[in-house]
Motif scaffolding. Structure first.
Motif, mmCIF file in Angstrom:
data_model
loop_
_atom_site.group_PDB
_atom_site.id
_atom_site.type_symbol
_atom_site.label_atom_id
_atom_site.label_comp_id
_atom_site.label_asym_id
_atom_site.label_seq_id
_atom_site.Cartn_x
_atom_site.Cartn_y
_atom_site.Cartn_z
ATOM 1 N N LEU A 1 -8.630 -11.163 14.544
ATOM 2 C CA LEU A 1 -9.089 -10.432 13.363
ATOM 3 C C LEU A 1 -9.159 -11.349 12.146
ATOM 4 N N LEU A 2 -8.146 -12.206 12.010
ATOM 5 C CA LEU A 2 -8.115 -13.098 10.853
ATOM 6 C C LEU A 2 -9.079 -14.263 11.014
ATOM 7 N N GLY A 3 -9.460 -14.561 12.241
ATOM 8 C CA GLY A 3 -10.286 -15.722 12.510
ATOM 9 C C GLY A 3 -11.768 -15.487 12.311
ATOM 10 N N GLN A 4 -12.171 -14.283 12.029
ATOM 11 C CA GLN A 4 -13.570 -14.043 11.714
ATOM 12 C C GLN A 4 -13.862 -14.642 10.343
ATOM 13 N N HIS A 5 -15.083 -14.537 9.901
ATOM 14 C CA HIS A 5 -15.416 -15.101 8.586
ATOM 15 C C HIS A 5 -14.481 -14.510 7.538
ATOM 16 N N ILE A 6 -13.829 -15.397 6.798
ATOM 17 C CA ILE A 6 -12.763 -14.990 5.894
ATOM 18 C C ILE A 6 -13.324 -14.151 4.757
ATOM 19 N N LEU A 7 -13.117 -12.859 4.896
ATOM 20 C CA LEU A 7 -13.553 -11.913 3.871
ATOM 21 C C LEU A 7 -14.988 -12.173 3.424
ATOM 22 N N ASP A 8 -15.889 -12.307 4.395
ATOM 23 C CA ASP A 8 -17.322 -12.477 4.124
ATOM 24 C C ASP A 8 -17.635 -13.713 3.289
ATOM 25 N N SER A 9 -16.825 -14.754 3.442
ATOM 26 C CA SER A 9 -17.048 -15.976 2.669
ATOM 27 C C SER A 9 -18.145 -16.851 3.285
ATOM 28 N N GLY A 10 -18.464 -16.599 4.549
ATOM 29 C CA GLY A 10 -19.404 -17.470 5.237
ATOM 30 C C GLY A 10 -18.732 -18.604 5.976
ATOM 31 N N TYR A 11 -17.394 -18.676 5.900
ATOM 32 C CA TYR A 11 -16.634 -19.724 6.583
ATOM 33 C C TYR A 11 -15.588 -19.082 7.491
ATOM 34 N N SER A 12 -15.418 -19.672 8.664
ATOM 35 C CA SER A 12 -14.438 -19.168 9.615
ATOM 36 C C SER A 12 -13.067 -19.792 9.352
ATOM 37 N N LEU A 13 -12.060 -19.256 10.028
ATOM 38 C CA LEU A 13 -10.717 -19.808 9.901
ATOM 39 C C LEU A 13 -10.673 -21.246 10.407
ATOM 40 N N THR A 14 -11.427 -21.542 11.463
ATOM 41 C CA THR A 14 -11.485 -22.909 11.980
ATOM 42 C C THR A 14 -12.073 -23.853 10.937
ATOM 43 N N GLU A 15 -13.133 -23.419 10.265
ATOM 44 C CA GLU A 15 -13.746 -24.262 9.230
ATOM 45 C C GLU A 15 -12.786 -24.489 8.071
#
Length: 305
Positions: free
Chosen positions: A24-38
């Motif tokens: 759940l947390l690893g999706q795009h961080i609050l619609d920022s356009g960046y993932s947790l991995t990025e």
């Protein structure tokens, strides 16, 4: 045997539960356009003066082709610069731009907000129990123990010390004012500018070859040392790394013949304050400060060596 199987069953159940949370947390961080991995890639670049794509892939356990796509995206968006490595023509040194540092801090804050929402229904005692439980898990299930090294700083460490503290204090304590940023940056640069190797030192903690914290000793006068810029990367907190780094700084103070040492902190730094008290420091002065982005209670701690 039954106890071992019970442990295995419980760990596997926890693993499934936590994997769902991370998903759940690893999706795009609050619609920022960046993932947790990025966001993790940006963090690793910020820690290293000259990062390389293949080393980032190895450290983070990311497929190298995927890492190449991430790096290409960052470069296109102006978050990083790439320069040819002087020692390896096949590799490029990767550094964050000012925009890259801004984006990383924003992502760090968004990620913190996600976690805050996750624990928002817990009281203070429950949150303390949660923190302790996580420290316990790290302690007993650390299958790849950290390889910690404490060494004197190099010139290339200075920007790391500045940038990581700016990032950590902003995301963890809300210190975001220009006054705070100038105070920290100018303070570190002044320490380096007036550095006396007979009286001063700055130690860097390395974890598996990567910087993971630091502490400075600077002379207030001939008999008094001030400890400054003490910080540990979050993943190493609660595992004894901070105690080792702090003891190294105190050993330097005694070796150089200082009769006393002091430091300044804020009351919200509970874990650090516990470390100071355990090493014999006592609060000798307090004062309110509202210039750093949020009101804080500053504390001076002193120790007779």
């Amino acid at each position: 045997m039954n106890n071992k199987m019970d442990t295995v069953t419980e760990i596997r159940a926890f693993n499934r539960f936590y994997t769902e949370i991370i998903g759940l947390l690893g999706q795009h961080i609050l619609d920022s356009g960046y993932s947790l991995t990025e966001a993790r890639v940006l963090l690793e670049i910020s820690r290293t003066k000259n990062a390389a794509a293949h080393k980032l892939a190895d450290v983070l356990g990311v497929d190298r082709s995927y890492m190449s796509r991430i790096i290409a995206k960052f470069e296109k968006e102006g978050l990083i610069t790439r320069q040819a490595n002087k020692n390896d023509s096949r590799a490029s040194d990767i550094r964050l731009t000012d925009e890259g540092r801004r984006v990383f801090r924003e992502l760090d804050e968004r990620s913190n907000c996600q976690i805050m929402q996750l624990v928002s229904g817990l009281g203070e005692e429950e949150q303390a129990q949660l923190r302790q439980a996580m420290k316990t898990i790290k302690k007993f299930l650390n299958t790849a123990p950290a390889t910690l090294v404490i060494r004197p700083f190099r010139e290339s460490d200075v920007e790391y010390v500045i940038e990581r503290q700016l990032s950590l204090y902003e995301t963890e304590r809300g210190f975001s004012s220009d006054i705070w940023k100038r105070y920290l940056r100018e303070g570190v640069l002044t320490l380096i500018g007036r550095f006396n190797p007979e009286l001063d030192n700055m130690y860097i903690l390395e974890n598996n070859g990567a910087p993971a914290g630091g502490i400075a000793v600077t002379h207030a006068d001939a008999e008094t040392a001030q400890l400054r810029y003490f910080f540990i990367e979050p993943e190493l907190r609660g595992l004894g790394a901070g105690q080792k780094l702090f003891e190294t700084a105190l050993a330097f103070c005694r070796e150089r013949g200082y009769r006393r040492a002091f430091l300044w902190t804020v009351s919200a730094q509970e874990a650090a304050r516990g470390l100071y008290a355990a090493n014999g420091f006592k609060i000798t002065e307090t004062g309110e400060n509202s210039e750093w982005g949020v009101p804080v209670l500053e504390e001076r701690w002193d120790l007779d060596l």
